[in-house]
Scaffold this active site. Structure first.
Site, PDB file in Angstrom:
ATOM      1  N   ARG A  14       0.539  -1.605   0.066  1.00 24.23           N
ATOM      2  CA  ARG A  14       0.042   0.110  -0.503  1.00 24.23           C
ATOM      3  C   ARG A  14       0.775   1.177   0.135  1.00 24.23           C
ATOM      4  O   ARG A  14       0.530   2.052  -0.333  1.00 24.23           O
ATOM      5  CB  ARG A  14      -1.054   0.137   1.109  1.00 24.23           C
ATOM      6  CG  ARG A  14      -1.775   1.592   1.113  1.00 24.23           C
ATOM      7  CD  ARG A  14      -2.421   1.147   2.236  1.00 24.23           C
ATOM      8  NE  ARG A  14      -2.607   0.616   3.319  1.00 24.23           N
ATOM      9  CZ  ARG A  14      -2.839   1.269   3.874  1.00 24.23           C
ATOM     10  NH1 ARG A  14      -1.488   2.418   4.626  1.00 24.23           N
ATOM     11  NH2 ARG A  14      -2.400  -0.584   5.660  1.00 24.23           N
TER      12      ARG A  14
ATOM     13  N   TYR B 105     -14.636  18.046 -15.735  1.00 24.99           N
ATOM     14  CA  TYR B 105     -14.987  16.705 -15.590  1.00 24.99           C
ATOM     15  C   TYR B 105     -15.582  16.782 -14.329  1.00 24.99           C
ATOM     16  O   TYR B 105     -15.975  17.479 -13.609  1.00 24.99           O
ATOM     17  CB  TYR B 105     -13.927  15.942 -15.127  1.00 24.99           C
ATOM     18  CG  TYR B 105     -14.035  14.113 -14.976  1.00 24.99           C
ATOM     19  CD1 TYR B 105     -14.651  13.665 -16.336  1.00 24.99           C
ATOM     20  CD2 TYR B 105     -14.329  13.695 -13.953  1.00 24.99           C
ATOM     21  CE1 TYR B 105     -14.370  12.147 -16.029  1.00 24.99           C
ATOM     22  CE2 TYR B 105     -14.187  12.580 -13.817  1.00 24.99           C
ATOM     23  CZ  TYR B 105     -14.583  11.813 -15.145  1.00 24.99           C
ATOM     24  OH  TYR B 105     -15.224  10.760 -14.943  1.00 24.99           O
TER      25      TYR B 105
ATOM     26  N   ASP C 124      -5.352  19.629 -14.073  1.00 26.38           N
ATOM     27  CA  ASP C 124      -5.677  18.216 -14.485  1.00 26.38           C
ATOM     28  C   ASP C 124      -5.782  18.030 -16.770  1.00 26.38           C
ATOM     29  O   ASP C 124      -5.946  18.599 -16.995  1.00 26.38           O
ATOM     30  CB  ASP C 124      -7.010  17.967 -14.518  1.00 26.38           C
ATOM     31  CG  ASP C 124      -7.209  16.327 -14.837  1.00 26.38           C
ATOM     32  OD1 ASP C 124      -7.183  16.080 -15.446  1.00 26.38           O
ATOM     33  OD2 ASP C 124      -8.508  15.641 -14.783  1.00 26.38           O
TER      34      ASP C 124
ATOM     35  N   LYS D 230      -7.020   7.337 -19.598  1.00 24.26           N
ATOM     36  CA  LYS D 230      -7.365   7.530 -20.671  1.00 24.26           C
ATOM     37  C   LYS D 230      -6.240   7.644 -21.766  1.00 24.26           C
ATOM     38  O   LYS D 230      -5.569   6.154 -21.815  1.00 24.26           O
ATOM     39  CB  LYS D 230      -7.557   9.267 -20.707  1.00 24.26           C
ATOM     40  CG  LYS D 230      -8.956   9.247 -19.626  1.00 24.26           C
ATOM     41  CD  LYS D 230     -10.162   8.934 -19.979  1.00 24.26           C
ATOM     42  CE  LYS D 230     -10.615   8.471 -18.334  1.00 24.26           C
ATOM     43  NZ  LYS D 230     -10.971   9.964 -18.143  1.00 24.26           N
TER      44      LYS D 230
HETATM   45  C1  LIG Z   1     -11.491  10.286 -16.472  1.00 23.26           C
HETATM   46  C2  LIG Z   1     -11.587  11.169 -16.405  1.00 23.26           C
HETATM   47  C3  LIG Z   1     -11.122  12.066 -14.484  1.00 23.26           C
HETATM   48  C4  LIG Z   1     -10.994  10.977 -13.821  1.00 23.26           C
HETATM   49  O1  LIG Z   1     -10.379   9.463 -14.373  1.00 23.26           O
HETATM   50  P1  LIG Z   1     -10.724   8.579 -13.356  1.00 23.26           P
HETATM   51  O2  LIG Z   1      -9.638   7.346 -13.958  1.00 23.26           O
HETATM   52  O3  LIG Z   1     -11.763   8.242 -14.633  1.00 23.26           O
HETATM   53  O4  LIG Z   1     -10.270   7.964 -12.039  1.00 23.26           O
HETATM   54  C5  LIG Z   1     -10.760  13.347 -13.975  1.00 23.26           C
HETATM   55  N1  LIG Z   1     -10.665  13.949 -15.061  1.00 23.26           N
HETATM   56  C6  LIG Z   1     -10.814  14.158 -16.564  1.00 23.26           C
HETATM   57  C7  LIG Z   1     -10.567  15.236 -17.426  1.00 23.26           C
HETATM   58  C8  LIG Z   1     -11.179  12.939 -16.951  1.00 23.26           C
HETATM   59  O5  LIG Z   1     -11.437  12.852 -18.361  1.00 23.26           O
END
Ligand SMILES: *Cc1c(COP(=O)(O)O)cnc(C)c1O
Length: 383
Positions: free
Chosen positions: A51, A103, A175, A200
């Protein structure tokens, strides 16, 4: 660290990432909870319990740090776990300014948890710096930005936001999911923390949920690591390995997806039933110059609006190569309906104001042949 980006995607930093002791080309998956010790006060491997840290995860974290120019990265079990940990850096009463083109999951996090924890969250049009400045209060502690925003692809000037943040003693959190470190490096532009949903582009094959928080400040990076150890939303060794494998091809995927997206965006523009195309690679996209000045590409995310909700629903039903599904950034092209799928937690008034209506679709362009993607969209647009 003289190696270029593509080389670091494959090998990490040659100097600082020692290879596996058996010189395995593909880094091993350390599928273990714990690491043994020879006697008290000794920890030969530096690892105790997975962890806290694990060699496979650590190797991936070093690679992501290298790609983002960070001193430290923590890998989480999802993008949302990484984002949640970042909001644990703040205390009751603290005020945070967030981009409004955001998001949807982050908005749900605020509604369900941040507000209960006493944080004050404001959504602001961060594309307008005077709006950002006006939103700052004595309790403000951070600016949280997505650029391009999700799903309207709104562009925020990261250098200017970093300057405002510095002058007011705020953290700038960005982000960077939509572009990946291949096209944009927020830390180099002055951000303090960069976040990725590794689900992604980084993993890139629509097969792994993962998240990252990277910082160029050691104290901040250590705080985030301690939060991940404490709250426990860490990335498993196997998923770490999958993301590591995905990253090896990040540059060629990003290039191909972008090339396809440019072609698809150009085609969409010519369709009678397509009313607007939101893609930072189009010269008339709002913020085009700012985007061009802070990135190395436009990426492969396109949002577009069609003439009526019926057309949108029909497209979602009729696509064959492109799949009607959430998520983005992978080898397969996906078509998403933000109003129902990714942004239902955004208040209707905000959705309307941003343009997230029942005629808006979001397309993540994959690495299929661009002409096949276009033929598929064409037949889906037809009555
Ligand atoms: C998908 C996404 C998230 C969240 O990520 P997860 O891996 O689905 O928890 C956050 N920010 C953006 C821009 C995203 O496309």
């Amino acid at each position: 660290m003289n190696e270029r980006f593509e080389t670091r995607c494959v090998h990490g930093d040659i100097d600082s990432s020692p290879c596996d002791e058996n010189r395995a080309i593909s880094f091993p998956i350390y599928q273990t909870t714990s690491f043994g010790h020879l006697k008290t006060g000794h920890n030969e491997s530096g690892f105790d319990y997975s962890r806290e840290s694990n060699p496979t995860r650590q190797r991936l974290e070093e690679i992501v740090s290298s790609l983002e120019g960070a001193v430290g990265t923590t890998a989480f079990s999802s993008g949302m776990a990484a984002i949640s940990a970042c909001f644990e850096l703040f205390s009751p009463g603290d005020h945070i300014i967030c981009s409004e083109d955001l998001y949807g999951g982050v908005i749900r996090l605020h509604n369900l948890i941040s507000v209960k924890n006493g944080l004050q969250i404001d959504y602001a049009d961060t594309t307008d710096l005077s709006v950002v400045l006006t939103a700052i209060r004595p309790e403000t502690k951070a600016i949280y930005v997505e650029t391009p925003g999700n799903p309207m692809m709104e562009i925020t000037d990261l250098r200017a936001c970093a300057k405002i943040a510095r002058e007011h003693g705020l953290l700038l959190i960005v982000d960077n999911t939509f572009l990946s470190p291949y096209f944009q490096n927020p830390l180099e532009l002055g951000a303090d923390i960069v976040i990725h949903s590794g689900s992604k582009f980084l993993s890139g094959h629509n097969d792994t949920i993962a998240g990252f928080a990277s910082s160029k400040d050691q104290v901040l990076a250590d705080k985030i690591r301690l939060l991940s150890k404490t709250t426990g939303g860490v990335l498993s060794p196997f998923d770490s390995w999958l993301v590591m494998r995905g990253i090896k091809t990040l540059p060629i995927r990003m290039e191909q997806q972008q090339k396809n997206a440019q072609k698809v965006a150009g085609w969409l523009l010519e369709q009678e039933k397509v009313k607007k195309v939101f893609y930072p690679g189009l010269k008339n996209h709002p913020g085009y110059d700012i985007h061009a000045g802070q990135t190395r590409g436009a990426g492969s995310m396109i949002s577009f609006s069609v003439d009526c909700a019926d057309t949108a629903l029909r497209m979602l039903q009729k696509v064959k190569i492109v799949t009607f599904a959430e998520s983005l950034g992978g080898t397969e092209s996906l078509l998403t309906y933000p109003v129902l799928q990714t942004h239902p937690d955004v208040p209707a008034k905000t959705r309307e104001h941003l343009g997230i209506t029942d005629t808006l679709l979001r397309l993540s362009v994959g690495i299929e042949n661009a002409d096949d993607i276009i033929s598929d969209l064409k037949q889906a647009l037809e009555d």
